[in-house]
Design a protein around this motif. Structure first.
Motif, PDB file in Angstrom:
ATOM      1  N   GLY A  39       0.681  -1.183   0.297  1.00 57.07           N
ATOM      2  CA  GLY A  39       0.077   0.084   0.087  1.00 57.07           C
ATOM      3  C   GLY A  39       0.742   1.375  -0.045  1.00 57.07           C
ATOM      4  O   GLY A  39       0.345   2.475  -0.526  1.00 57.07           O
ATOM      5  N   ALA A  40       2.056   1.257   0.714  1.00 67.90           N
ATOM      6  CA  ALA A  40       2.900   2.265   0.620  1.00 67.90           C
ATOM      7  C   ALA A  40       3.915   2.556  -0.744  1.00 67.90           C
ATOM      8  O   ALA A  40       4.600   3.227  -0.794  1.00 67.90           O
ATOM      9  CB  ALA A  40       3.986   2.184   1.729  1.00 67.90           C
ATOM     10  N   GLY A  41       3.637   1.526  -1.539  1.00 63.61           N
ATOM     11  CA  GLY A  41       4.244   1.297  -2.994  1.00 63.61           C
ATOM     12  C   GLY A  41       5.797   0.782  -2.786  1.00 63.61           C
ATOM     13  O   GLY A  41       6.626   1.178  -3.639  1.00 63.61           O
ATOM     14  N   ARG A  42       6.090   0.174  -1.693  1.00 60.48           N
ATOM     15  CA  ARG A  42       7.322  -0.488  -1.630  1.00 60.48           C
ATOM     16  C   ARG A  42       7.133  -1.824  -1.833  1.00 60.48           C
ATOM     17  O   ARG A  42       7.356  -2.709  -1.235  1.00 60.48           O
ATOM     18  CB  ARG A  42       7.713  -0.297  -0.103  1.00 60.48           C
ATOM     19  N   TYR A  43       7.195  -1.923  -3.460  1.00 60.23           N
ATOM     20  CA  TYR A  43       6.682  -3.499  -3.840  1.00 60.23           C
ATOM     21  C   TYR A  43       7.886  -4.312  -3.667  1.00 60.23           C
ATOM     22  O   TYR A  43       7.546  -5.576  -3.666  1.00 60.23           O
ATOM     23  CB  TYR A  43       6.453  -3.233  -5.117  1.00 60.23           C
TER      24      TYR A  43
END
Length: 195
Positions: A99-103
């Protein structure tokens, strides 16, 4: 002795509150549940509750507080031996990272959750881990690998439930098949319910 477990009752109330869209009430129920658990005596139960609190705080858009709860959950639930609870808190943490874009970080944690779930025979948690990993891989540009994980997550959701896992995995799979321009996949039909 026939009374419901007070911690489980509060966890279930928090789940119902989250499902009803009342994250503030869910957070209150979880705080109450956590106050009744000694982290030293029962770290696994406390860790699972912290993981659930992380989810509720994330829904309430309190992201930094949610991260702290997920990290506490991962700290409390031991990695050895592999358990469904360990997989569950890792899935929650992976979801926060995604969700924080830290894939990339999320994919690493989702893989760890997947190993724990498979080792423990926790098929529901395996489905959730595969769903997160599939989302991460697609976001990292690994479309085919991501779709394969989402397909596996959908199959697990269909086989073992719960329905929310099936719905999330199916929606994510459908979206990414559309993005990949893959409309010729008749085998991607979804059945919800029983015959």
């Amino acid at each position: 002795p026939d009374d419901p477990d007070p911690v489980e009752l509060r966890r279930a109330a928090a789940q119902a509150a989250d499902d009803a869209g009342d994250s503030d009430r869910a957070i209150g129920w979880l705080r109450d549940a956590l106050s009744r658990v000694d982290e030293t005596d029962d770290p696994i139960r406390a860790g699972v509750l912290h993981g659930r609190m992380g989810y509720s705080l994330w829904i309430a858009e309190r992201n930094e507080d949610a991260l702290a709860e997920h990290l506490e959950a991962v700290r409390l639930v031991p990695a050895d031996p592999a358990t469904a609870e360990r997989a569950r808190v890792l899935v929650g943490y992976s979801g926060w990272l995604m969700g924080a874009g830290r894939y990339g970080e999320s994919a690493t944690v989702a893989r760890e959750a997947l190993v724990a779930a498979e080792t423990a025979g926790a098929r529901v948690d395996e489905g959730r881990a595969r769903s997160n990993l599939g989302q991460d891989l697609v976001s990292l540009g690994e479309m085919e690998a991501g779709i394969a994980e989402l397909e596996a997550a959908r199959r697990l959701g269909e086989e073992v439930g719960p329905v929310d896992t099936l719905i999330v995995a199916s929606a994510n799979l459908a979206y990414h098949l559309i993005v990949a321009d893959r409309f010729d996949t008749d085998h991607h039909q979804i059945r919800i319910g029983t015959d």
